[in-house]
Write a protein that holds these residues in place. Structure first.
Motif, PDB file in Angstrom:
ATOM      1  N   ARG A   1       0.821  -1.216   0.000  1.00 30.06           N
ATOM      2  CA  ARG A   1       0.000   0.000   0.000  1.00 30.06           C
ATOM      3  C   ARG A   1       0.859   1.272   0.000  1.00 30.06           C
ATOM      4  O   ARG A   1       0.400   2.341   0.372  1.00 30.06           O
ATOM      5  N   ALA A   2       2.077   1.123  -0.427  1.00 33.03           N
ATOM      6  CA  ALA A   2       2.976   2.286  -0.523  1.00 33.03           C
ATOM      7  C   ALA A   2       2.429   3.297  -1.526  1.00 33.03           C
ATOM      8  O   ALA A   2       1.598   2.956  -2.380  1.00 33.03           O
ATOM      9  N   PRO A   3       2.869   4.553  -1.450  1.00 30.07           N
ATOM     10  CA  PRO A   3       2.394   5.580  -2.396  1.00 30.07           C
ATOM     11  C   PRO A   3       2.661   5.171  -3.844  1.00 30.07           C
ATOM     12  O   PRO A   3       3.572   4.373  -4.112  1.00 30.07           O
ATOM     13  N   PRO A   4       1.907   5.705  -4.793  1.00 26.20           N
ATOM     14  CA  PRO A   4       2.103   5.367  -6.214  1.00 26.20           C
ATOM     15  C   PRO A   4       3.538   5.556  -6.689  1.00 26.20           C
ATOM     16  O   PRO A   4       4.031   4.795  -7.519  1.00 26.20           O
ATOM     17  N   ALA A   5       4.225   6.555  -6.145  1.00 31.96           N
ATOM     18  CA  ALA A   5       5.617   6.808  -6.540  1.00 31.96           C
ATOM     19  C   ALA A   5       6.574   5.808  -5.891  1.00 31.96           C
ATOM     20  O   ALA A   5       7.748   5.758  -6.239  1.00 31.96           O
ATOM     21  N   GLY A   6       6.067   5.035  -4.961  1.00 27.19           N
ATOM     22  CA  GLY A   6       6.906   4.087  -4.235  1.00 27.19           C
ATOM     23  C   GLY A   6       7.531   4.737  -3.025  1.00 27.19           C
ATOM     24  O   GLY A   6       7.100   4.519  -1.894  1.00 27.19           O
ATOM     25  N   ILE A   7       8.540   5.560  -3.243  1.00 26.40           N
ATOM     26  CA  ILE A   7       9.184   6.339  -2.180  1.00 26.40           C
ATOM     27  C   ILE A   7       9.107   7.805  -2.577  1.00 26.40           C
ATOM     28  O   ILE A   7       9.609   8.196  -3.631  1.00 26.40           O
ATOM     29  N   GLU A   8       8.483   8.616  -1.746  1.00 26.52           N
ATOM     30  CA  GLU A   8       8.355  10.039  -2.052  1.00 26.52           C
ATOM     31  C   GLU A   8       9.570  10.783  -1.487  1.00 26.52           C
ATOM     32  O   GLU A   8       9.494  11.435  -0.441  1.00 26.52           O
ATOM     33  N   PHE A   9      10.662  10.674  -2.201  1.00 26.39           N
ATOM     34  CA  PHE A   9      11.936  11.216  -1.722  1.00 26.39           C
ATOM     35  C   PHE A   9      11.862  12.700  -1.385  1.00 26.39           C
ATOM     36  O   PHE A   9      12.361  13.139  -0.349  1.00 26.39           O
ATOM     37  N   GLU A  10      11.257  13.469  -2.256  1.00 28.40           N
ATOM     38  CA  GLU A  10      11.240  14.925  -2.086  1.00 28.40           C
ATOM     39  C   GLU A  10      10.304  15.367  -0.960  1.00 28.40           C
ATOM     40  O   GLU A  10      10.442  16.471  -0.433  1.00 28.40           O
ATOM     41  N   LYS A  11       9.360  14.514  -0.592  1.00 26.45           N
ATOM     42  CA  LYS A  11       8.385  14.873   0.442  1.00 26.45           C
ATOM     43  C   LYS A  11       8.615  14.118   1.743  1.00 26.45           C
ATOM     44  O   LYS A  11       7.744  14.096   2.612  1.00 26.45           O
ATOM     45  N   LEU A  12       9.766  13.510   1.867  1.00 30.99           N
ATOM     46  CA  LEU A  12      10.043  12.642   3.011  1.00 30.99           C
ATOM     47  C   LEU A  12       9.798  13.326   4.348  1.00 30.99           C
ATOM     48  O   LEU A  12       9.223  12.736   5.270  1.00 30.99           O
ATOM     49  N   ASN A  13      10.205  14.589   4.461  1.00 35.43           N
ATOM     50  CA  ASN A  13      10.073  15.312   5.728  1.00 35.43           C
ATOM     51  C   ASN A  13       8.890  16.261   5.771  1.00 35.43           C
ATOM     52  O   ASN A  13       8.808  17.116   6.649  1.00 35.43           O
ATOM     53  N   ASP A  14       7.971  16.097   4.840  1.00 31.85           N
ATOM     54  CA  ASP A  14       6.766  16.916   4.821  1.00 31.85           C
ATOM     55  C   ASP A  14       5.702  16.240   5.676  1.00 31.85           C
ATOM     56  O   ASP A  14       5.198  15.167   5.317  1.00 31.85           O
ATOM     57  N   PRO A  15       5.323  16.817   6.820  1.00 31.10           N
ATOM     58  CA  PRO A  15       4.353  16.173   7.712  1.00 31.10           C
ATOM     59  C   PRO A  15       2.956  16.042   7.107  1.00 31.10           C
ATOM     60  O   PRO A  15       2.144  15.262   7.599  1.00 31.10           O
ATOM     61  N   ASN A  16       2.702  16.786   6.039  1.00 33.18           N
ATOM     62  CA  ASN A  16       1.375  16.755   5.421  1.00 33.18           C
ATOM     63  C   ASN A  16       1.309  15.898   4.160  1.00 33.18           C
ATOM     64  O   ASN A  16       0.234  15.747   3.567  1.00 33.18           O
ATOM     65  N   ALA A  17       2.440  15.357   3.744  1.00 27.12           N
ATOM     66  CA  ALA A  17       2.463  14.599   2.493  1.00 27.12           C
ATOM     67  C   ALA A  17       1.758  13.254   2.621  1.00 27.12           C
ATOM     68  O   ALA A  17       1.016  12.830   1.724  1.00 27.12           O
ATOM     69  N   LEU A  18       1.989  12.571   3.739  1.00 25.11           N
ATOM     70  CA  LEU A  18       1.412  11.243   3.956  1.00 25.11           C
ATOM     71  C   LEU A  18       0.904  11.153   5.387  1.00 25.11           C
ATOM     72  O   LEU A  18       1.405  11.844   6.280  1.00 25.11           O
ATOM     73  N   ASN A  19      -0.080  10.286   5.608  1.00 22.89           N
ATOM     74  CA  ASN A  19      -0.489  10.064   6.996  1.00 22.89           C
ATOM     75  C   ASN A  19       0.417   9.014   7.636  1.00 22.89           C
ATOM     76  O   ASN A  19       1.304   8.460   6.983  1.00 22.89           O
ATOM     77  N   SER A  20       0.208   8.738   8.907  1.00 26.24           N
ATOM     78  CA  SER A  20       1.137   7.873   9.641  1.00 26.24           C
ATOM     79  C   SER A  20       1.205   6.463   9.070  1.00 26.24           C
ATOM     80  O   SER A  20       2.285   5.852   9.040  1.00 26.24           O
ATOM     81  N   PHE A  21       0.075   5.937   8.602  1.00 29.28           N
ATOM     82  CA  PHE A  21       0.080   4.602   8.019  1.00 29.28           C
ATOM     83  C   PHE A  21       0.822   4.595   6.678  1.00 29.28           C
ATOM     84  O   PHE A  21       1.580   3.678   6.373  1.00 29.28           O
TER      85      PHE A  21
END
Length: 314
Positions: free
Chosen positions: A158-178
């Protein structure tokens, strides 16, 4: 989901002379893994963040197995300096390392950064283990018929479509905790894929796995992030979870079963209980695996200096 139990503790061969490190070996499936490896005469290092919990686990393992070759190794995966020190502490012992079980992890925790300023689930579940493994790799490669076991999860699906969101890694709003957890578990699979490629021609067998949905302390992060209202749902879900004893079987299979060598299982993904399965397409993406490796290596160099890998994975 139910799996046929094709591996059990009694199928673990005698491990006399083998040296093992289990990260997160103080609790849950890590504790069970460390205990059963010690029971089969391995020299086991329980790598844990706090000496209190780590030493307590060591004493309990000694008591339950009547074996004395069990030691505590200080390892805080939230600190790259701690990871480096843990590797150096072990290497100073001049011991071989036949089995490394990268088991420790956190799940669905509130957004937080490690002491190095890295999103904590990525930092603990992937980056800390990446550094620890690479610093130990020359010793692992020099040891007779070694294993590296990376504990992932079916959650990687269930990872994000991009697989690893490198550029948004430290963005607290990019992904939820799960979602941050799913991403970190995909990173475990991808790390295994690229590491296995780099281990071509060696005697090191590197595999990843889904241990099952297990009744352990891992759910504490969910409650911490989502609040106490979710506790009843977590409690109900435990009725569908397997025990820590059963949850440890797949990583014990990868760490000890003669089948790994007999069938030349390298870079594989396993599900309970020692069955070869397939990760999602992203988990087999060699380009993404290489990108994750380079990103991880560069991030660690940025934090610890360019010479951090000068003696590793040679």
């Amino acid at each position: 989901m139910f799996w046929k139990k094709r591996f059990s503790f009694d199928k673990i061969p005698d491990l006399s002379g083998k040296v093992v490190i289990v990260t997160g070996g103080n609790t849950g499936i890590g504790f069970v893994t460390a205990r059963e490896l010690a029971r089969k005469n391995a020299h086991v290092f329980v790598a844990s963040r706090t000496s209190e919990r780590g030493e307590r686990a060591v004493e309990l393992i000694k008591k339950e197995t009547n074996k004395d070759a069990v030691e505590f190794l200080q390892l805080d995966l939230k600190s790259l300096n701690s990871v480096k020190l843990a590797a150096e502490t072990f290497l100073a012992r001049k011991l071989p390392l036949h089995i490394l079980v990268n088991n420790a992890g956190i799940m669905a925790t509130p957004f937080e950064k490690t002491s190095d300023g890295i999103q904590d689930q990525f930092g603990v579940n992937h980056l800390g283990h990446f550094l620890f493994t690479l610093l130990l790799l020359p010793t692992i490669k020099a040891s007779d018929s070694a294993r590296i076991v990376n504990v992932s999860s079916m959650a990687h699906e269930r990872a994000p479509p991009a697989g690893i969101e490198f550029e948004k890694l430290n963005d607290p709003n990019a992904l939820n905790s799960f979602q941050r957890y799913y991403q970190s578990k995909l990173a475990n699979v991808l790390f295994t894929l690229e590491l296995n490629k780099r281990l071509s021609g060696t005697n090191v067998y590197c595999n990843s796995l889904h241990p099952g949905i297990i009744k352990t302390e891992l759910t504490r992060g969910v409650v911490a992030d989502w609040g106490s209202w979710i506790k009843p749902f977590v409690y109900i879900s435990t009725f569908f979870m397997i025990t820590a004893d059963d949850g440890a079987l797949t990583q014990l299979y990868c760490a000890t079963s003669p089948e790994i060598e007999e069938k030349n299982f390298r870079g594989k993904y396993f599900v309970p209980y020692g069955e070869v399965s397939e990760p999602i397409a992203q988990g087999k993406d060699e380009e993404l695996a290489k990108k994750l490796w380079d990103f991880s290596e560069n991030l660690i160099k940025e934090k610890l200096g360019d010479d951090v890998f000068s003696k590793s994975y040679a």
